[in-house]
Design a protein around this motif. Structure first.
Motif, PDB file in Angstrom:
ATOM      1  N   TYR A  36      54.722  -0.702   7.792  1.00  0.00           N
ATOM      2  CA  TYR A  36      53.396  -1.178   8.182  1.00  0.00           C
ATOM      3  C   TYR A  36      53.056  -0.716   9.600  1.00  0.00           C
ATOM      4  CZ  TYR A  36      53.302  -4.268   4.094  1.00  0.00           C
ATOM      5  OH  TYR A  36      53.285  -4.763   2.815  1.00  0.00           O
ATOM      6  N   ARG A  70      50.032   1.755  10.800  1.00  0.00           N
ATOM      7  CA  ARG A  70      49.016   1.418  11.785  1.00  0.00           C
ATOM      8  C   ARG A  70      48.932   2.492  12.869  1.00  0.00           C
ATOM      9  NH1 ARG A  70      48.855  -4.473  14.376  1.00  0.00           N
ATOM     10  NH2 ARG A  70      51.080  -4.047  14.662  1.00  0.00           N
ATOM     11  N   THR A  95      47.301   5.647  11.305  1.00  0.00           N
ATOM     12  CA  THR A  95      45.891   5.433  11.007  1.00  0.00           C
ATOM     13  C   THR A  95      45.063   5.393  12.282  1.00  0.00           C
ATOM     14  OG1 THR A  95      46.440   4.228   8.988  1.00  0.00           O
ATOM     15  CG2 THR A  95      44.242   3.885   9.902  1.00  0.00           C
ATOM     16  N   VAL A 131      44.754   8.730   5.579  1.00  0.00           N
ATOM     17  CA  VAL A 131      44.561   7.269   5.578  1.00  0.00           C
ATOM     18  C   VAL A 131      44.462   6.753   4.152  1.00  0.00           C
ATOM     19  CG1 VAL A 131      42.985   5.423   6.246  1.00  0.00           C
ATOM     20  CG2 VAL A 131      43.469   7.290   7.852  1.00  0.00           C
ATOM     21  N   SER A 147      47.387   4.202   2.646  1.00  0.00           N
ATOM     22  CA  SER A 147      46.963   2.828   2.335  1.00  0.00           C
ATOM     23  C   SER A 147      47.197   2.495   0.863  1.00  0.00           C
ATOM     24  CB  SER A 147      45.485   2.646   2.690  1.00  0.00           C
ATOM     25  OG  SER A 147      44.679   3.532   1.925  1.00  0.00           O
ATOM     26  N   PHE A 204      47.169  -1.334   0.086  1.00  0.00           N
ATOM     27  CA  PHE A 204      45.968  -1.815   0.772  1.00  0.00           C
ATOM     28  C   PHE A 204      44.744  -1.238   0.057  1.00  0.00           C
ATOM     29  CE2 PHE A 204      48.879  -1.648   4.719  1.00  0.00           C
ATOM     30  CZ  PHE A 204      49.419  -2.887   4.396  1.00  0.00           C
ATOM     31  N   ILE A 248      41.155  -0.660   1.930  1.00  0.00           N
ATOM     32  CA  ILE A 248      41.216   0.467   2.868  1.00  0.00           C
ATOM     33  C   ILE A 248      41.166   1.787   2.097  1.00  0.00           C
ATOM     34  CG2 ILE A 248      42.615   1.598   4.633  1.00  0.00           C
ATOM     35  CD1 ILE A 248      43.759  -1.118   5.366  1.00  0.00           C
ATOM     36  N   THR A 297      43.010  -2.292   8.894  1.00  0.00           N
ATOM     37  CA  THR A 297      44.411  -1.892   9.055  1.00  0.00           C
ATOM     38  C   THR A 297      45.169  -2.905   9.918  1.00  0.00           C
ATOM     39  OG1 THR A 297      43.864   0.461   8.805  1.00  0.00           O
ATOM     40  CG2 THR A 297      45.913  -0.077   9.959  1.00  0.00           C
ATOM     41  N   ASN A 298      44.585  -3.282  11.027  1.00  0.00           N
ATOM     42  CA  ASN A 298      45.245  -4.271  11.878  1.00  0.00           C
ATOM     43  C   ASN A 298      45.418  -5.606  11.147  1.00  0.00           C
ATOM     44  OD1 ASN A 298      45.555  -2.605  14.175  1.00  0.00           O
ATOM     45  ND2 ASN A 298      43.421  -2.962  14.771  1.00  0.00           N
TER      46      ASN A 298
END
Length: 217
Positions: free
Chosen positions: A7, A11, A14, A53, A57, A62, A65, A105-106
């Motif tokens: 993760y 981050r 990205t 990205v 993701s 995710f 995203i 993302t955060n």
């Protein structure tokens, strides 16, 4: 399995890709010729950044995203292929979507429920596509009329290409008769039919040489 390492790496990557994307987008807006090599290079960098990205993701699960990045990637592909024109409205929608990707993302890495709603962003992209004029089409090909022969008259025959002249035959002289060996020495004696006799070395006579009947001395 602890996924915190993946993760955090996601981050960082990205964040860097979105920084490149935003910088290239602002520079691309200043380029007057979309077909210039600089414009092509910046579009390619933006496309690669959003593509990374999207892939990362989706691999981490995710979904939102990945969905928003996929839509942005499709629009960038249209820009790169000349099917879409970069307008102020499209630039604003891309910048807002880039900020939304960073926020989501955060939130995803920290385990928070995001407050970002991607549906208005997706709708804005659709509206921009419908309202953006298509790029100018290439001029049509000019037709060339080929004159036809008048009625009742055959078209001119194709040009005749003559074959190169054949080389002249070589002149061959009369054959030289083969050299024959001389016949065996005939006897010179009158009426002698022998091919070789003991007196043949003395023409006009049938007598033997003096040495034949006189002793030496």
């Amino acid at each position: 399995m602890d996924l915190s390492v993946f993760y955090n790496q996601f981050r960082e990557e990205t964040t860097e890709n979105l920084r490149i994307f935003g910088s290239d987008l602002l520079e691309l807006e200043r380029v007057t010729d979309p077909a210039a090599p600089e414009a092509r290079e910046r579009l390619n960098q933006m496309f690669r950044a959003i593509h990374t990205v999207k892939g990362s993701s989706r691999m981490l699960g995710f979904g939102q995203i990945g969905q928003l990045a996929h839509t942005m990637e499709s629009l960038l592909g249209n820009l790169r292929d000349g099917k879409q024109v970069l307008t102020r409205e499209l630039t604003d929608a891309l910048l807002r979507s880039s900020d939304a990707l960073l926020t989501m993302t955060n939130d995803a890495v920290e385990g928070r429920t995001t407050a970002v709603d991607i549906q208005p962003l997706l709708a804005a992209f659709g509206e921009v596509q419908r309202s953006t004029p298509a790029p100018p089409a290439a001029p049509p090909l000019r037709r060339v009329r080929v004159p036809k022969a008048p009625l009742g008259q055959d078209p001119p025959p194709p040009p005749v290409v003559s074959a190169p002249p054949e080389p002249a035959p070589a002149v061959v002289g009369p054959a030289t008769p083969p050299t024959q060996a001389p016949p065996p020495h005939a006897c010179c004696c009158a009426g002698c039919t022998r091919t070789q006799c003991g007196y043949s070395n003395y023409p006009g006579t049938h007598r033997p040489p003096r040495s034949a009947y006189q002793p030496d001395g």
